[in-house]
Scaffold this active site. Structure first.
Site, mmCIF file in Angstrom:
data_model
loop_
_atom_site.group_PDB
_atom_site.id
_atom_site.type_symbol
_atom_site.label_atom_id
_atom_site.label_comp_id
_atom_site.label_asym_id
_atom_site.label_seq_id
_atom_site.Cartn_x
_atom_site.Cartn_y
_atom_site.Cartn_z
ATOM 1 N N ASN A 30 0.815 -1.146 -0.105
ATOM 2 C CA ASN A 30 -0.131 0.015 0.027
ATOM 3 C C ASN A 30 1.039 1.240 -0.054
ATOM 4 O OD1 ASN A 30 0.604 0.567 2.659
ATOM 5 N ND2 ASN A 30 -0.663 -1.010 3.420
ATOM 6 N N CYS A 31 0.218 2.453 0.079
ATOM 7 C CA CYS A 31 0.956 3.611 0.058
ATOM 8 C C CYS A 31 2.097 3.700 1.067
ATOM 9 C CB CYS A 31 0.003 4.942 0.109
ATOM 10 S SG CYS A 31 -0.866 4.994 1.759
#
Length: 213
Positions: A142-143
């Site tokens: 994810n980010c």
């Protein structure tokens, strides 16, 4: 086309007004920026000149090739649909579009991560090198994984770790073991299928949860 127009209206309806009040002098190339977004914290790397590189889920690239629509600020509806469909990219947006109206924390992870941050230019170069479409995973990429790799050299996510720890405490608990055994017994009695195999499976699952708790 109708689907795209309908979704465009739905996404546009949830868009926040762009806030241009961010003081760009506070940010240096390679800074790690974080903002609250939906249920989680969103992360990005400041590249300079009002540009932030960030990994963000977005459903639009999967339903249209209209670049002018895709490059607009990613609304929460677009983001959530992207999470579900695992469609994401590392893209560059303005600070205002990245922040989505929220306050920005700068390099807060420096206090959390045991690794010292890399040089700002190296951080930004890593962030720029990874621009483009990616396979998204809420738990595994994810980010936060993206920015942690860029700034500290290791792709980890503290949010993911905390989430998994919480789930483990709930699922792999003694209470869950008792409930699993009870549900198994009730299920067998209700269906009148008390056999050595079903008893063994119920006991084995309950025992596994018990040992993992």
């Amino acid at each position: 086309m109708f689907l795209y127009q309908l979704l465009s209206f739905f996404f546009a309806a949830s868009k926040k007004e762009e806030d241009s009040s961010y003081d760009l002098s506070l940010y240096k190339r390679g800074d790690l920026l974080e903002v609250p977004r939906t249920l989680f914290t969103h992360f990005g790397i400041y590249l300079g000149d009002n540009r932030v590189a960030h990994l963000i889920p977005d459903i639009l690239p999967a339903i249209t090739k209209d670049k002018s629509a895709i490059t607009k600020m990613v609304t929460n509806n677009r983001l959530l649909m992207g999470v579900i469909t695992k469609v994401a990219s590392v893209r560059v947006d303005s600070v205002a579009d990245f922040a989505y109206g929220s306050d920005i924390l700068i390099n807060h992870m420096d206090k959390v991560c045991s690794q010292p941050p890399l040089d700002g230019d190296e951080v930004a170069r890593r962030a720029e090198k990874l621009l483009g479409s990616v396979t998204y995973s809420l738990l595994w990429y994810n980010c936060e994984h993206y920015v942690m790799y860029c700034r500290y050299g290791m792709a980890i996510s503290y949010q993911t770790y905390q989430f998994c720890t919480t789930v483990r405490k709930i699922v792999f608990s003694r209470t869950s073991s008792y409930l699993t055994a009870l549900c198994g017994v009730c299920f067998m009695l209700y269906l009148s299928c008390v056999t050595p195999l079903t008893v063994l499976l119920t006991a084995l699952i309950s025992f596994t949860i018990w040992m993992a708790s």
